[in-house]
Design a protein around this motif. Structure first.
Motif, PDB file in Angstrom:
ATOM      1  N   SER A  42       0.834  -1.203   0.000  1.00  0.00           N
ATOM      2  CA  SER A  42       0.000   0.000   0.000  1.00  0.00           C
ATOM      3  C   SER A  42       0.870   1.255   0.000  1.00  0.00           C
ATOM      4  CB  SER A  42      -0.914  -0.007   1.226  1.00  0.00           C
ATOM      5  OG  SER A  42      -1.604   1.203   1.326  1.00  0.00           O
ATOM      6  N   GLN A  43       1.905   1.264   0.821  1.00  0.00           N
ATOM      7  CA  GLN A  43       2.796   2.422   0.894  1.00  0.00           C
ATOM      8  C   GLN A  43       3.553   2.606  -0.407  1.00  0.00           C
ATOM      9  OE1 GLN A  43       5.157   1.698   4.372  1.00  0.00           O
ATOM     10  NE2 GLN A  43       3.587   2.464   5.752  1.00  0.00           N
ATOM     11  N   ARG A  44       3.982   1.514  -1.022  1.00  0.00           N
ATOM     12  CA  ARG A  44       4.702   1.621  -2.296  1.00  0.00           C
ATOM     13  C   ARG A  44       3.803   2.148  -3.392  1.00  0.00           C
ATOM     14  NH1 ARG A  44       9.481  -2.084  -3.794  1.00  0.00           N
ATOM     15  NH2 ARG A  44       9.038  -0.849  -5.604  1.00  0.00           N
ATOM     16  N   SER A  45       2.554   1.667  -3.446  1.00  0.00           N
ATOM     17  CA  SER A  45       1.656   2.129  -4.503  1.00  0.00           C
ATOM     18  C   SER A  45       1.286   3.593  -4.289  1.00  0.00           C
ATOM     19  CB  SER A  45       0.405   1.255  -4.569  1.00  0.00           C
ATOM     20  OG  SER A  45      -0.368   1.395  -3.408  1.00  0.00           O
ATOM     21  N   THR A  46       1.125   4.025  -3.051  1.00  0.00           N
ATOM     22  CA  THR A  46       0.834   5.421  -2.762  1.00  0.00           C
ATOM     23  C   THR A  46       2.013   6.296  -3.164  1.00  0.00           C
ATOM     24  OG1 THR A  46      -0.583   4.809  -0.924  1.00  0.00           O
ATOM     25  CG2 THR A  46       0.224   7.054  -0.946  1.00  0.00           C
ATOM     26  N   ALA A  47       3.220   5.873  -2.831  1.00  0.00           N
ATOM     27  CA  ALA A  47       4.413   6.641  -3.173  1.00  0.00           C
ATOM     28  C   ALA A  47       4.596   6.696  -4.689  1.00  0.00           C
ATOM     29  CB  ALA A  47       5.646   6.034  -2.514  1.00  0.00           C
ATOM     30  N   ALA A  48       4.312   5.606  -5.386  1.00  0.00           N
ATOM     31  CA  ALA A  48       4.445   5.575  -6.833  1.00  0.00           C
ATOM     32  C   ALA A  48       3.447   6.529  -7.483  1.00  0.00           C
ATOM     33  CB  ALA A  48       4.242   4.156  -7.362  1.00  0.00           C
ATOM     34  N   GLY A  49       2.234   6.602  -6.932  1.00  0.00           N
ATOM     35  CA  GLY A  49       1.223   7.507  -7.465  1.00  0.00           C
ATOM     36  C   GLY A  49       1.607   8.959  -7.268  1.00  0.00           C
ATOM     37  N   GLN A  50       2.237   9.272  -6.155  1.00  0.00           N
ATOM     38  CA  GLN A  50       2.676  10.632  -5.895  1.00  0.00           C
ATOM     39  C   GLN A  50       3.825  11.017  -6.825  1.00  0.00           C
ATOM     40  OE1 GLN A  50       3.597  10.613  -1.724  1.00  0.00           O
ATOM     41  NE2 GLN A  50       1.454  10.775  -1.113  1.00  0.00           N
ATOM     42  N   ARG A  51       4.718  10.086  -7.099  1.00  0.00           N
ATOM     43  CA  ARG A  51       5.855  10.380  -7.982  1.00  0.00           C
ATOM     44  C   ARG A  51       5.411  10.587  -9.425  1.00  0.00           C
ATOM     45  NH1 ARG A  51       8.650   6.261  -5.022  1.00  0.00           N
ATOM     46  NH2 ARG A  51       8.025   4.814  -6.619  1.00  0.00           N
ATOM     47  N   SER A  52       4.355   9.888  -9.840  1.00  0.00           N
ATOM     48  CA  SER A  52       3.932   9.967 -11.226  1.00  0.00           C
ATOM     49  C   SER A  52       3.002  11.159 -11.483  1.00  0.00           C
ATOM     50  CB  SER A  52       3.234   8.668 -11.657  1.00  0.00           C
ATOM     51  OG  SER A  52       2.013   8.531 -10.943  1.00  0.00           O
ATOM     52  N   GLY A  53       2.739  11.942 -10.449  1.00  0.00           N
ATOM     53  CA  GLY A  53       1.884  13.112 -10.627  1.00  0.00           C
ATOM     54  C   GLY A  53       0.427  12.755 -10.641  1.00  0.00           C
ATOM     55  N   GLY A  54       0.062  11.660  -9.974  1.00  0.00           N
ATOM     56  CA  GLY A  54      -1.310  11.210  -9.960  1.00  0.00           C
ATOM     57  C   GLY A  54      -2.234  12.034  -9.081  1.00  0.00           C
ATOM     58  N   GLY A  55      -1.696  12.968  -8.324  1.00  0.00           N
ATOM     59  CA  GLY A  55      -2.528  13.763  -7.434  1.00  0.00           C
ATOM     60  C   GLY A  55      -3.246  14.877  -8.174  1.00  0.00           C
ATOM     61  N   SER A  56      -4.217  15.477  -7.512  1.00  0.00           N
ATOM     62  CA  SER A  56      -4.923  16.592  -8.139  1.00  0.00           C
ATOM     63  C   SER A  56      -4.220  17.891  -7.761  1.00  0.00           C
ATOM     64  CB  SER A  56      -6.378  16.614  -7.673  1.00  0.00           C
ATOM     65  OG  SER A  56      -6.432  16.778  -6.263  1.00  0.00           O
TER      66      SER A  56
END
Length: 58
Positions: A42-56
Motif C-alpha cells: 500500500s505504501q509503495r503504490s501510494t508513493a508511486a502515485g505521488q511520484r507519477s503526478g497522480g494527485g490533483s
C-alpha cells in the motif's frame, strides 16, 4: 518475529510462550507477515502515485 524496514532490523513480540500454543503463535506470525506485506504494498503504490503526478493539482 524479526523483520527489516527501511534497512533497519525490527522485532515484534506477538505473545509470551506459556500463554499461547505453538500453533497459535505460528498463526499470529503468519497474520503479522500478511499485514506487513499489505502495508508495504500500500505504501509503495501510494508513493508511486505521488511520484507519477497522480494527485490533483492546479
Amino acid at each position: 518475529m524479526a523483520y527489516r524496514f527501511a534497512g533497519r532490523q525490527k522485532l515484534i513480540s506477538l505473545c509470551s510462550y506459556p500463554s499461547v500454543s505453538l500453533r497459535e503463535a505460528r498463526e499470529k506470525r503468519e497474520d503479522a507477515k500478511k499485514t506487513a506485506e499489505r502495508t508495504y504494498r500500500s505504501q509503495r503504490s501510494t508513493a508511486a502515485g505521488q511520484r507519477s503526478g497522480g494527485g490533483s493539482g492546479p
